[in-house]
Design a protein around this motif. Structure first.
Motif, short mmCIF file in Angstrom:
data_model
loop_
_atom_site.label_atom_id
_atom_site.label_comp_id
_atom_site.label_asym_id
_atom_site.label_seq_id
_atom_site.Cartn_x
_atom_site.Cartn_y
_atom_site.Cartn_z
N LEU A 85 0.20 -5.81 1.69
CA LEU A 85 1.44 -5.61 1.15
C LEU A 85 2.63 -6.45 1.69
O LEU A 85 3.83 -6.64 0.89
N SER A 109 -4.00 -2.33 -2.62
CA SER A 109 -3.24 -3.15 -1.93
C SER A 109 -2.85 -4.26 -2.32
O SER A 109 -1.94 -5.17 -1.88
N ASP A 111 -1.60 -7.00 -5.64
CA ASP A 111 -0.58 -7.08 -6.65
C ASP A 111 -1.25 -6.67 -8.07
O ASP A 111 -0.30 -5.59 -8.89
N LEU A 140 0.02 4.67 0.40
CA LEU A 140 -0.48 3.67 -0.34
C LEU A 140 -0.96 4.11 -1.87
O LEU A 140 -0.31 3.40 -2.72
N ALA A 143 2.10 5.21 -4.06
CA ALA A 143 3.15 3.94 -4.26
C ALA A 143 2.50 3.25 -5.18
O ALA A 143 3.56 2.75 -6.09
N LYS A 144 1.47 3.16 -5.66
CA LYS A 144 0.65 2.03 -6.56
C LYS A 144 0.23 2.93 -7.70
O LYS A 144 0.42 2.17 -8.84
N ARG A 203 8.09 -7.53 -2.91
CA ARG A 203 7.29 -6.55 -2.98
C ARG A 203 7.40 -5.56 -1.44
O ARG A 203 7.16 -4.46 -1.44
N TYR A 207 7.83 -1.66 -1.65
CA TYR A 207 6.80 -0.80 -1.20
C TYR A 207 7.08 -0.58 0.53
O TYR A 207 6.21 0.04 1.17
N ALA A 210 5.80 2.95 2.06
CA ALA A 210 4.19 2.80 2.18
C ALA A 210 4.01 2.15 3.43
O ALA A 210 3.17 2.37 4.31
#
Length: 223
Positions: A85, A109, A111, A140, A143-144, A203, A207, A210
């Motif tokens: 990340l 983790s 992109d 994580l 967040a994704k 990025r 994030y 996280a």
């Protein structure tokens, strides 16, 4: 265990070659060493497994035999997620087969994720194997993924096929088996044309919560 290939256009491919690619200490060390080796030359990164597996995540047998090292072990896993990340290298996961539990989170983790369309599952089975998510892992996933997708994946342990994962927004593209890595390389090459420091900074801002949780705690909750 980790084979490094130069795919051209600044893209390097890390191939995981250890069966189910579970997170043994040696596997984690190998991934970090491979990242150390390519980060000075690469402009983008692709990771993939071989055969039926991308990664099945935590090595539960090792963890059961080395419970006194659980905090260290989970801390190493969190550190790998956070490294991906935080790095300036754009990264694409070419999910060639099953991506379960920690292996699914390893893919998240990155992109972008390209998943084999005809075989393999994305699954976060923690609710069924009685291992709650650590705060870092939960941060994580949340967040994704969208709120709905994270809720479904984390609380049901659902096994997503590639088309289902694409519909849920878990993966970004699907491809036939023979095209998965090629598609990931093409996507990585496009991302590699961007300024890495700017890409990484964006990025890290996106994030940051996280990353902070992953870097700030390592204890594995067992109840």
């Amino acid at each position: 265990m980790i084979k490094i290939e130069n795919a051209g256009s600044g893209v390097f491919v890390l191939r995981f070659q250890n069966g189910e690619n579970r997170f043994t200490p040696e596997f984690l060390e190998g991934v970090n060493k491979a990242l150390d080796e390519v980060e000075g030359e690469a402009r983008a990164l692709v990771t993939t497994g071989e055969g039926k597996y991308y990664s099945n995540g935590l090595d539960l047998d090792w963890l059961a035999a080395n419970g006194q090292k659980s905090n260290w072990y989970v801390g190493e896993i969190h550190a790998l997620y956070a490294r991906l990340l935080k790095q300036n290298l754009p990264a694409v996961a070419a999910v060639n087969g099953h991506a379960f539990a920690g292996g699914g989170m390893l893919a998240l983790s990155h992109d972008f994720i390209v998943m084999r369309q005809d075989r393999g599952w994305f699954c976060l089975p923690e609710v069924d194997i009685n291992i709650p998510f650590t705060p870092g892992m939960a941060a994580l996933v949340q967040a994704k993924l969208s709120t709905g997708a994270a809720h479904d994946a984390m609380l049901t342990g659902r096994r997503y096929t590639a088309p289902e994962a694409l519909e849920a927004g878990i993966v970004h593209r699907t491809a036939p088996e023979e095209e998965v890595v090629k598609t990931a390389i093409e996507l990585a090459a496009a991302l590699g044309g961007k300024d890495g420091r700017t890409f990484g900074a964006i990025r890290r801002t996106m994030y940051r919560p996280a990353i902070q949780v992953l870097c700030g705690e390592s204890a594995l909750p067992l109840s």
